[in-house]
Scaffold this motif. Sequence first.
Motif, PDB file in Angstrom:
ATOM      1  N   ASP A  28       0.826  -1.208   0.000  1.00  0.00           N
ATOM      2  CA  ASP A  28       0.000   0.000   0.000  1.00  0.00           C
ATOM      3  C   ASP A  28       0.859   1.257   0.000  1.00  0.00           C
ATOM      4  O   ASP A  28       0.428   2.316  -0.451  1.00  0.00           O
ATOM      5  CB  ASP A  28      -0.933   0.016   1.219  1.00  0.00           C
ATOM      6  CG  ASP A  28      -1.972  -1.089   1.160  1.00  0.00           C
ATOM      7  OD1 ASP A  28      -2.081  -1.748   0.100  1.00  0.00           O
ATOM      8  OD2 ASP A  28      -2.679  -1.299   2.165  1.00  0.00           O
ATOM      9  N   THR A  29       2.073   1.153   0.555  1.00  0.00           N
ATOM     10  CA  THR A  29       3.024   2.268   0.570  1.00  0.00           C
ATOM     11  C   THR A  29       4.391   1.736   0.161  1.00  0.00           C
ATOM     12  O   THR A  29       4.608   0.525   0.118  1.00  0.00           O
ATOM     13  CB  THR A  29       3.132   2.908   1.967  1.00  0.00           C
ATOM     14  OG1 THR A  29       3.574   1.913   2.900  1.00  0.00           O
ATOM     15  CG2 THR A  29       1.789   3.474   2.421  1.00  0.00           C
ATOM     16  N   ALA A  30       5.311   2.641  -0.119  1.00  0.00           N
ATOM     17  CA  ALA A  30       6.683   2.228  -0.437  1.00  0.00           C
ATOM     18  C   ALA A  30       7.268   1.509   0.775  1.00  0.00           C
ATOM     19  O   ALA A  30       7.022   1.899   1.921  1.00  0.00           O
ATOM     20  CB  ALA A  30       7.528   3.442  -0.798  1.00  0.00           C
ATOM     21  N   PRO A  31       8.044   0.441   0.560  1.00  0.00           N
ATOM     22  CA  PRO A  31       8.600  -0.344   1.677  1.00  0.00           C
ATOM     23  C   PRO A  31       9.775   0.359   2.350  1.00  0.00           C
ATOM     24  O   PRO A  31      10.930  -0.089   2.268  1.00  0.00           O
ATOM     25  CB  PRO A  31       9.019  -1.649   1.005  1.00  0.00           C
ATOM     26  CG  PRO A  31       9.374  -1.247  -0.388  1.00  0.00           C
ATOM     27  CD  PRO A  31       8.398  -0.146  -0.744  1.00  0.00           C
ATOM     28  N   GLN A  32       9.474   1.451   3.049  1.00  0.00           N
ATOM     29  CA  GLN A  32      10.542   2.227   3.669  1.00  0.00           C
ATOM     30  C   GLN A  32      11.276   1.462   4.761  1.00  0.00           C
ATOM     31  O   GLN A  32      12.418   1.793   5.096  1.00  0.00           O
ATOM     32  CB  GLN A  32       9.962   3.519   4.233  1.00  0.00           C
ATOM     33  CG  GLN A  32       9.378   4.438   3.175  1.00  0.00           C
ATOM     34  CD  GLN A  32       8.816   5.721   3.762  1.00  0.00           C
ATOM     35  OE1 GLN A  32       9.373   6.276   4.706  1.00  0.00           O
ATOM     36  NE2 GLN A  32       7.703   6.190   3.220  1.00  0.00           N
ATOM     37  N   VAL A  77       2.736  -1.876  -7.402  1.00  0.00           N
ATOM     38  CA  VAL A  77       3.886  -2.715  -7.763  1.00  0.00           C
ATOM     39  C   VAL A  77       5.002  -1.857  -8.339  1.00  0.00           C
ATOM     40  O   VAL A  77       6.175  -2.019  -7.990  1.00  0.00           O
ATOM     41  CB  VAL A  77       3.468  -3.816  -8.769  1.00  0.00           C
ATOM     42  CG1 VAL A  77       4.695  -4.564  -9.287  1.00  0.00           C
ATOM     43  CG2 VAL A  77       2.489  -4.789  -8.118  1.00  0.00           C
ATOM     44  N   GLN A  78       4.636  -0.933  -9.207  1.00  0.00           N
ATOM     45  CA  GLN A  78       5.651  -0.049  -9.797  1.00  0.00           C
ATOM     46  C   GLN A  78       6.341   0.784  -8.717  1.00  0.00           C
ATOM     47  O   GLN A  78       7.571   0.949  -8.733  1.00  0.00           O
ATOM     48  CB  GLN A  78       5.006   0.877 -10.836  1.00  0.00           C
ATOM     49  CG  GLN A  78       6.020   1.778 -11.529  1.00  0.00           C
ATOM     50  CD  GLN A  78       5.350   2.770 -12.474  1.00  0.00           C
ATOM     51  OE1 GLN A  78       4.235   2.569 -12.908  1.00  0.00           O
ATOM     52  NE2 GLN A  78       6.059   3.846 -12.784  1.00  0.00           N
ATOM     53  N   ARG A  79       5.556   1.300  -7.760  1.00  0.00           N
ATOM     54  CA  ARG A  79       6.145   2.101  -6.683  1.00  0.00           C
ATOM     55  C   ARG A  79       7.106   1.260  -5.834  1.00  0.00           C
ATOM     56  O   ARG A  79       8.178   1.721  -5.448  1.00  0.00           O
ATOM     57  CB  ARG A  79       5.034   2.669  -5.791  1.00  0.00           C
ATOM     58  CG  ARG A  79       5.553   3.495  -4.602  1.00  0.00           C
ATOM     59  CD  ARG A  79       4.414   4.066  -3.781  1.00  0.00           C
ATOM     60  NE  ARG A  79       3.554   2.993  -3.309  1.00  0.00           N
ATOM     61  CZ  ARG A  79       2.211   3.052  -3.340  1.00  0.00           C
ATOM     62  NH1 ARG A  79       1.603   4.101  -3.835  1.00  0.00           N
ATOM     63  NH2 ARG A  79       1.500   2.043  -2.877  1.00  0.00           N
ATOM     64  N   THR A  80       6.730   0.018  -5.575  1.00  0.00           N
ATOM     65  CA  THR A  80       7.583  -0.870  -4.780  1.00  0.00           C
ATOM     66  C   THR A  80       8.906  -1.134  -5.491  1.00  0.00           C
ATOM     67  O   THR A  80       9.989  -1.010  -4.900  1.00  0.00           O
ATOM     68  CB  THR A  80       6.859  -2.207  -4.513  1.00  0.00           C
ATOM     69  OG1 THR A  80       5.667  -1.944  -3.746  1.00  0.00           O
ATOM     70  CG2 THR A  80       7.755  -3.171  -3.755  1.00  0.00           C
ATOM     71  N   LEU A  81       8.831  -1.498  -6.756  1.00  0.00           N
ATOM     72  CA  LEU A  81      10.049  -1.759  -7.531  1.00  0.00           C
ATOM     73  C   LEU A  81      10.934  -0.512  -7.597  1.00  0.00           C
ATOM     74  O   LEU A  81      12.152  -0.583  -7.410  1.00  0.00           O
ATOM     75  CB  LEU A  81       9.694  -2.210  -8.942  1.00  0.00           C
ATOM     76  CG  LEU A  81       9.175  -3.642  -9.114  1.00  0.00           C
ATOM     77  CD1 LEU A  81       8.680  -3.855 -10.542  1.00  0.00           C
ATOM     78  CD2 LEU A  81      10.262  -4.663  -8.783  1.00  0.00           C
ATOM     79  N   THR A  82      10.318   0.623  -7.882  1.00  0.00           N
ATOM     80  CA  THR A  82      11.074   1.862  -8.026  1.00  0.00           C
ATOM     81  C   THR A  82      11.784   2.227  -6.730  1.00  0.00           C
ATOM     82  O   THR A  82      12.971   2.589  -6.734  1.00  0.00           O
ATOM     83  CB  THR A  82      10.141   3.012  -8.451  1.00  0.00           C
ATOM     84  OG1 THR A  82       9.522   2.686  -9.697  1.00  0.00           O
ATOM     85  CG2 THR A  82      10.918   4.314  -8.600  1.00  0.00           C
ATOM     86  N   TYR A  83      11.079   2.121  -5.599  1.00  0.00           N
ATOM     87  CA  TYR A  83      11.686   2.468  -4.313  1.00  0.00           C
ATOM     88  C   TYR A  83      12.912   1.603  -4.041  1.00  0.00           C
ATOM     89  O   TYR A  83      13.969   2.102  -3.653  1.00  0.00           O
ATOM     90  CB  TYR A  83      10.667   2.299  -3.183  1.00  0.00           C
ATOM     91  CG  TYR A  83      11.232   2.640  -1.817  1.00  0.00           C
ATOM     92  CD1 TYR A  83      11.260   3.951  -1.361  1.00  0.00           C
ATOM     93  CD2 TYR A  83      11.769   1.652  -1.002  1.00  0.00           C
ATOM     94  CE1 TYR A  83      11.811   4.267  -0.125  1.00  0.00           C
ATOM     95  CE2 TYR A  83      12.329   1.948   0.233  1.00  0.00           C
ATOM     96  CZ  TYR A  83      12.333   3.265   0.671  1.00  0.00           C
ATOM     97  OH  TYR A  83      12.880   3.571   1.887  1.00  0.00           O
ATOM     98  N   GLU A 157      -1.076   5.101   6.827  1.00  0.00           N
ATOM     99  CA  GLU A 157      -2.007   4.188   6.178  1.00  0.00           C
ATOM    100  C   GLU A 157      -2.660   4.879   4.980  1.00  0.00           C
ATOM    101  O   GLU A 157      -3.180   5.986   5.092  1.00  0.00           O
ATOM    102  CB  GLU A 157      -3.094   3.751   7.168  1.00  0.00           C
ATOM    103  CG  GLU A 157      -2.575   2.866   8.288  1.00  0.00           C
ATOM    104  CD  GLU A 157      -2.253   1.471   7.807  1.00  0.00           C
ATOM    105  OE1 GLU A 157      -2.821   1.060   6.774  1.00  0.00           O
ATOM    106  OE2 GLU A 157      -1.424   0.789   8.441  1.00  0.00           O
ATOM    107  N   VAL A 158      -2.609   4.250   3.830  1.00  0.00           N
ATOM    108  CA  VAL A 158      -3.272   4.785   2.645  1.00  0.00           C
ATOM    109  C   VAL A 158      -4.017   3.648   1.970  1.00  0.00           C
ATOM    110  O   VAL A 158      -3.593   2.498   2.032  1.00  0.00           O
ATOM    111  CB  VAL A 158      -2.267   5.409   1.639  1.00  0.00           C
ATOM    112  CG1 VAL A 158      -1.568   6.593   2.244  1.00  0.00           C
ATOM    113  CG2 VAL A 158      -1.261   4.368   1.180  1.00  0.00           C
ATOM    114  N   PRO A 159      -5.145   3.946   1.336  1.00  0.00           N
ATOM    115  CA  PRO A 159      -5.880   2.875   0.655  1.00  0.00           C
ATOM    116  C   PRO A 159      -5.099   2.368  -0.539  1.00  0.00           C
ATOM    117  O   PRO A 159      -4.439   3.145  -1.232  1.00  0.00           O
ATOM    118  CB  PRO A 159      -7.174   3.569   0.211  1.00  0.00           C
ATOM    119  CG  PRO A 159      -6.827   5.024   0.135  1.00  0.00           C
ATOM    120  CD  PRO A 159      -5.815   5.245   1.218  1.00  0.00           C
TER     121      PRO A 159
END
Length: 293
Positions: A28-32, A77-83, A157-159
């Motif tokens: 749901d969010t980038a895996p910081q 998925v794109q945000r996760t890969l990019t991060y 938390e974000v949807p």
Amino acid sequence: MPIGYETAADTVEPVDKSVLIAKLDTIDTAPQFLSEPISAAATKTLSQLRIILISSLFNSDSDEQHSALGTSRWDDVQRTLTYVYVQATKVAQEMDRILMDVDVLLKGENEALPESLYMHAQSVFLVSTAEGERFDVPSIPTSKAIWLARSQIHSPEVPPLRLPSDSFIPRLFPVVALGGTFDHLHAGHKILLSMAAWITQEKLIIGMTDDSLLQKKANKDVIQPLPERISCTHKFLELFKPSLAYDLVPLTEVAGPTGWDPNIQALVVSKETISGAEASASLQLTVFFAFLA
């Protein structure tokens, strides 16, 4: 309890090849929470870092409501890969290792990890779960395993970004196409290729810019020859999603296979190649566009 980031980073010697394995509970969010583990692994890697992200969201048998496969969670998925790619390559650049090869793979929890993914690594970094627990990865020698704690970062938390339930867009397309030069494969290329493979069910067609079209390109003398570019691209795709058929073809004009192959249902393009994709779409009206941000 896993050893902490500082302790692990201080006690591990740099190696040529390493692997980082982590579990994702959500995208749901980038895996910081992976920022420090990625930094630790990248700092201690000289030439090749393979990052494997495991999640039930990537299970092949997940129901649509709990799955991130295909187009259903495209942006997430794109945000996760990019991060993850950005975090790893940033450290590599800071360490003056700009040629370090970074691969990010997405695997389901119910998917057995082939030993080939980590057997040649001298170090295997594993990130503890949110509860601070270790998980089992068969066949990894104790001498190679290095446990790291998650970064203490609390993301809001974000949807999740899901397609509307009545959307006409299928989760997977039988045949997908994309094109590019793919010279000296880097993180941007790998994200583009990964997202194309992610929404493909059977075959991914990759149009590779032919050497004849690169004669007027700046610094053409340092561009890899077509056979070498094809080999590197195919090797990465086989690593990311080995279940697909890959057709890498020389691209001698803009449309490429989209101009004559009626089986192509989707094009994956970056912002830099939108104009060329629009030209291809004019030749085949049933094309679905999947844009990378």
